[in-house]
Scaffold this active site. Structure first.
Site, PDB file in Angstrom:
ATOM      1  N   GLU A  94     151.972   7.719  80.098  1.00 43.17           N
ATOM      2  CA  GLU A  94     151.463   9.023  80.510  1.00 43.17           C
ATOM      3  C   GLU A  94     152.446  10.129  80.145  1.00 43.17           C
ATOM      4  O   GLU A  94     153.651   9.883  80.064  1.00 43.17           O
ATOM      5  CB  GLU A  94     151.204   8.962  82.028  1.00 43.17           C
ATOM      6  CG  GLU A  94     150.820  10.246  82.705  1.00 43.17           C
ATOM      7  CD  GLU A  94     149.487  10.823  82.282  1.00 43.17           C
ATOM      8  OE1 GLU A  94     149.242  10.919  81.074  1.00 43.17           O
ATOM      9  OE2 GLU A  94     148.699  11.206  83.174  1.00 43.17           O
ATOM     10  N   ASP A  95     151.934  11.335  79.953  1.00 41.11           N
ATOM     11  CA  ASP A  95     152.830  12.444  79.624  1.00 41.11           C
ATOM     12  C   ASP A  95     153.637  12.898  80.830  1.00 41.11           C
ATOM     13  O   ASP A  95     154.844  13.034  80.777  1.00 41.11           O
ATOM     14  CB  ASP A  95     152.053  13.628  79.011  1.00 41.11           C
ATOM     15  CG  ASP A  95     150.842  14.060  79.845  1.00 41.11           C
ATOM     16  OD1 ASP A  95     150.564  13.431  80.887  1.00 41.11           O
ATOM     17  OD2 ASP A  95     150.163  15.026  79.444  1.00 41.11           O
ATOM     18  N   ASP A  98     152.737  14.735  88.193  1.00 38.17           N
ATOM     19  CA  ASP A  98     152.938  15.921  89.012  1.00 38.17           C
ATOM     20  C   ASP A  98     152.535  15.589  90.453  1.00 38.17           C
ATOM     21  O   ASP A  98     153.327  15.032  91.212  1.00 38.17           O
ATOM     22  CB  ASP A  98     152.149  17.083  88.410  1.00 38.17           C
ATOM     23  CG  ASP A  98     152.348  18.391  89.158  1.00 38.17           C
ATOM     24  OD1 ASP A  98     153.246  18.454  90.016  1.00 38.17           O
ATOM     25  OD2 ASP A  98     151.599  19.347  88.890  1.00 38.17           O
ATOM     26  N   PHE A 147     155.344  24.665  84.928  1.00 34.08           N
ATOM     27  CA  PHE A 147     154.315  24.230  83.995  1.00 34.08           C
ATOM     28  C   PHE A 147     154.903  24.125  82.591  1.00 34.08           C
ATOM     29  O   PHE A 147     155.427  25.101  82.059  1.00 34.08           O
ATOM     30  CB  PHE A 147     153.134  25.190  84.004  1.00 34.08           C
ATOM     31  CG  PHE A 147     151.939  24.598  83.322  1.00 34.08           C
ATOM     32  CD1 PHE A 147     151.093  23.740  84.001  1.00 34.08           C
ATOM     33  CD2 PHE A 147     151.695  24.860  81.980  1.00 34.08           C
ATOM     34  CE1 PHE A 147     150.009  23.159  83.359  1.00 34.08           C
ATOM     35  CE2 PHE A 147     150.601  24.278  81.334  1.00 34.08           C
ATOM     36  CZ  PHE A 147     149.766  23.431  82.033  1.00 34.08           C
ATOM     37  N   ARG A 160     149.996  21.596  71.909  1.00 31.46           N
ATOM     38  CA  ARG A 160     150.198  20.139  71.886  1.00 31.46           C
ATOM     39  C   ARG A 160     151.029  19.704  70.685  1.00 31.46           C
ATOM     40  O   ARG A 160     151.670  18.661  70.703  1.00 31.46           O
ATOM     41  CB  ARG A 160     148.855  19.407  71.808  1.00 31.46           C
ATOM     42  CG  ARG A 160     148.008  19.500  73.064  1.00 31.46           C
ATOM     43  CD  ARG A 160     146.863  18.490  72.975  1.00 31.46           C
ATOM     44  NE  ARG A 160     145.796  18.779  73.918  1.00 31.46           N
ATOM     45  CZ  ARG A 160     145.797  18.380  75.196  1.00 31.46           C
ATOM     46  NH1 ARG A 160     146.806  17.690  75.691  1.00 31.46           N
ATOM     47  NH2 ARG A 160     144.771  18.670  75.981  1.00 31.46           N
TER      48      ARG A 160
HETATM   49  P1  IMP Z   1     148.745  15.159  88.549  1.00 31.76           P
HETATM   50  O1  IMP Z   1     147.416  14.532  88.831  1.00 31.76           O
HETATM   51  O2  IMP Z   1     148.952  16.430  89.337  1.00 31.76           O
HETATM   52  O3  IMP Z   1     149.902  14.215  88.690  1.00 31.76           O
HETATM   53  O4  IMP Z   1     148.720  15.713  87.087  1.00 31.76           O
HETATM   54  C1  IMP Z   1     148.835  14.887  86.055  1.00 31.76           C
HETATM   55  C2  IMP Z   1     148.165  15.416  84.814  1.00 31.76           C
HETATM   56  O5  IMP Z   1     148.060  16.849  84.795  1.00 31.76           O
HETATM   57  C3  IMP Z   1     149.048  15.045  83.661  1.00 31.76           C
HETATM   58  O6  IMP Z   1     148.600  13.849  83.115  1.00 31.76           O
HETATM   59  C4  IMP Z   1     148.893  16.206  82.730  1.00 31.76           C
HETATM   60  O7  IMP Z   1     147.832  15.939  81.855  1.00 31.76           O
HETATM   61  C5  IMP Z   1     148.560  17.373  83.604  1.00 31.76           C
HETATM   62  N1  IMP Z   1     149.775  18.156  83.905  1.00 31.76           N
HETATM   63  C6  IMP Z   1     150.505  18.161  85.051  1.00 31.76           C
HETATM   64  N2  IMP Z   1     151.537  19.010  84.963  1.00 31.76           N
HETATM   65  C7  IMP Z   1     151.446  19.562  83.733  1.00 31.76           C
HETATM   66  C8  IMP Z   1     152.260  20.508  83.025  1.00 31.76           C
HETATM   67  O8  IMP Z   1     153.279  21.046  83.502  1.00 31.76           O
HETATM   68  N3  IMP Z   1     151.849  20.799  81.771  1.00 31.76           N
HETATM   69  C9  IMP Z   1     150.773  20.240  81.177  1.00 31.76           C
HETATM   70  N4  IMP Z   1     150.003  19.352  81.800  1.00 31.76           N
HETATM   71  C10 IMP Z   1     150.329  19.016  83.065  1.00 31.76           C
HETATM   72 MG    MG Z   2     147.768  13.534  81.311  1.00 34.72          MG
END
Ligand code: IMP
Ligand code: MG
Length: 170
Positions: A94-95, A98, A147, A160
């Site tokens: 995963e990237d 958060d 972000f 990207r």
């Molecule tokens: P979560 O569900 O809040 O953990 O968010 C996870 C997903 O949101 C990641 O897989 C990303 O695709 C996207 N995401 C969360 N933070 C960022 C950020 O700072 N930049 C870009 N995408 C983000």
């Molecule tokens: Mg993602």
């Protein structure tokens, strides 16, 4: 107009990936490793990671979306894939972690398929943002609650293609 501030350089990313690949190769030595990239954000990370590995891997992709064009998680996660993972050693790539809501949903969904093992490798971890706990066995960098874009990650489908990671300032 958005201003980009570099957070992690291309050299730093590539160097960290070499150590992650070394660690993962060692941990899965002698096993068949199935790597699942989460689209679209992880496409670049997965591509660089597998090229740095010492062991052969099989590559898959799945899709998860929760974001739309906003900078905060909606909490509603849609998961799409056609994976068959029973009795396989699976590493999800995963990237960024958060809130953890996306990964939590993905790991729940994939574990229903009873893989032999199921682990997570995330390039970035925004620990402060966490709402649900998700264990990540491999993490590239811990970053502040900002972000970020670049190296696969987008803001409204832009940035990207950058080889480095930056944060956006309006
Ligand atoms: P979560 O569900 O809040 O953990 O968010 C996870 C997903 O949101 C990641 O897989 C990303 O695709 C996207 N995401 C969360 N933070 C960022 C950020 O700072 N930049 C870009 N995408 C983000
Ligand atoms: Mg993602």
């Amino acid at each position: 107009m958005d201003t980009l501030h570099t957070l992690i350089t291309e050299e730093e990313i590539q160097s960290r990936i070499r150590s992650l690949a070394e660690e993962i190769s060692k941990d899965y030595e002698g096993k068949d490793l199935h790597m699942v990239g989460v689209l679209k954000g992880a496409f670049m990370f997965l591509a660089d990671l597998v090229r740095a590995m010492r062991i052969p891997t099989t590559i898959y992709f799945m899709q998860a979306s929760s974001y739309g064009n906003r900078q905060s998680s909606s909490g509603e996660v849609m998961v799409r894939h056609d994976l068959v993972l029973a009795d396989k050693h699976v590493l999800v790539v995963e990237d960024i972690l958060d809130t953890g809501l996306t990964m939590n949903k993905i790991m729940d969904d994939l574990s229903l398929q009873t893989p032999s093992s199921l682990k997570l490798c995330a390039l970035l971890d925004k620990t402060e943002g966490r709402k649900v706990q998700v264990p990540a066995q491999y993490v590239g960098f811990h970053i502040p609650n900002k972000f970020v874009i670049g190296y696969g990650m987008d803001y409204a489908e832009q940035y990207r293609d950058l080889p480095y990671i930056a944060y956006l300032e309006p």
